[in-house]
Design an enzyme around this catalytic site. Sequence first.
Site, short mmCIF file in Angstrom:
data_model
loop_
_atom_site.label_atom_id
_atom_site.label_comp_id
_atom_site.label_asym_id
_atom_site.label_seq_id
_atom_site.Cartn_x
_atom_site.Cartn_y
_atom_site.Cartn_z
N HIS A 126 -20.43 12.09 3.66
CA HIS A 126 -20.79 13.22 4.52
C HIS A 126 -20.53 14.56 3.84
CE1 HIS A 126 -16.51 12.48 5.24
NE2 HIS A 126 -16.41 13.71 5.70
N ARG B 126 -3.31 -6.42 -2.97
CA ARG B 126 -3.33 -7.26 -1.78
C ARG B 126 -3.90 -8.64 -2.10
NH1 ARG B 126 -7.03 -3.25 -1.75
NH2 ARG B 126 -9.23 -3.87 -1.68
N GLY C 36 -2.77 -4.24 13.74
CA GLY C 36 -1.64 -3.86 12.89
C GLY C 36 -0.86 -2.71 13.51
N ARG C 37 0.25 -2.40 12.87
CA ARG C 37 1.13 -1.35 13.38
C ARG C 37 0.54 0.01 13.02
NH1 ARG C 37 5.90 1.33 11.37
NH2 ARG C 37 7.38 1.77 13.06
N SER D 194 0.85 -1.18 0.00
CA SER D 194 0.00 0.00 0.00
C SER D 194 0.89 1.23 0.00
CB SER D 194 -0.91 0.01 1.24
OG SER D 194 -1.74 1.15 1.24
N ASN E 114 -2.82 0.37 -3.95
CA ASN E 114 -2.51 -0.84 -3.18
C ASN E 114 -2.91 -2.07 -3.97
OD1 ASN E 114 -5.13 -2.22 -1.94
ND2 ASN E 114 -5.46 -0.01 -1.86
N HIS F 10 -2.70 7.39 -4.48
CA HIS F 10 -2.76 6.22 -3.60
C HIS F 10 -2.88 4.97 -4.44
CE1 HIS F 10 -5.65 3.19 -2.00
NE2 HIS F 10 -4.78 3.16 -1.01
N HIS G 52 -6.41 7.41 -16.64
CA HIS G 52 -7.45 6.42 -16.89
C HIS G 52 -7.12 5.54 -18.10
CE1 HIS G 52 -10.64 7.19 -13.95
NE2 HIS G 52 -10.16 8.42 -13.91
#
Length: 301
Positions: free
Chosen positions: A176, A111, A260-261, A93, A109, A107, A146
Amino acid sequence: MEQIDKNLVKTYLLGLQDSICAELQAEDGAQWQEDSWVREEGGGGRSRVVVDGPLIEKAGVNFSHVFGDQMPASATQNRRELAGRSFEAMGVSLVIHPNNPYVPTSHANVRFFIAEKPDADPVWWFGGGYDLTPYYGNDQDCVHWHSTAKQACDGFSEQLYPRFKRWCDDYFYLKHRDEPRGVGGLFFDDFNELGFEQSFAFMRSVGDSFTQAYLPIVQRRRDMVYGDRERSFQLYRRGRYVEFNLVHDRGTLFGLQTGGRTESILMSLPPLVRWEYNWQPETDSAEAELYEKYLLRRDWV
């Protein structure tokens, strides 16, 4: 039953972390701070962070591989078949917060998750994607971003990009605020429909394409001149990034619930940010254009 090779996935992910860090270092020049850590309940990871570089104000590229005997509540709430299974989750990530407001935050990631118990087939899937969060919109950048994402998908099925582009638009949305976090990209989860070998190949295609999508944008925008106005708007918009990660992001919740850390989980947060009560952009300004032209659902390719 097909063979699930967890070690092959882990080897790829460690190599992906190395290659992305090397490419970013070639752009920025700053050295990565590396921190290896161990999770008491099982597993660990390798965190790499750059702070106050010439290009990058803060970036983190993390690898983690955690495992345990019991699934956290965030995973079993909507997947009852996972209850009572041991699990392994591994991934890379990253988030990049540049200095220059004309260079978008990004960003990404990828997994892999597997849950097992004796005398039962494993439950496994891949997930990941990447998204772009500009402060000042640019059509050329959005089309390139894209188009690269689409190319990463089309070798497997031309149905994947529109499907995962929509999922990204839906996921990276601040309910929100009633606004998208950025201009989207790809998001996929629970992906195993191509079988292990091809699903793994698809995840690799997405992971390998990230720097192809992002670095050309960085190279075009990194030397653009900016002043206090642009910097102030960048810090204000970073507040939306923080709000999403702390309120909505499933990965953040999973990481915290599995023990997790914390430093690695929250490394995605920017170093500086500001909030202002009921701020509105000036009419016909570049800041207003971000809301009117870019922070909405669009088909860029």
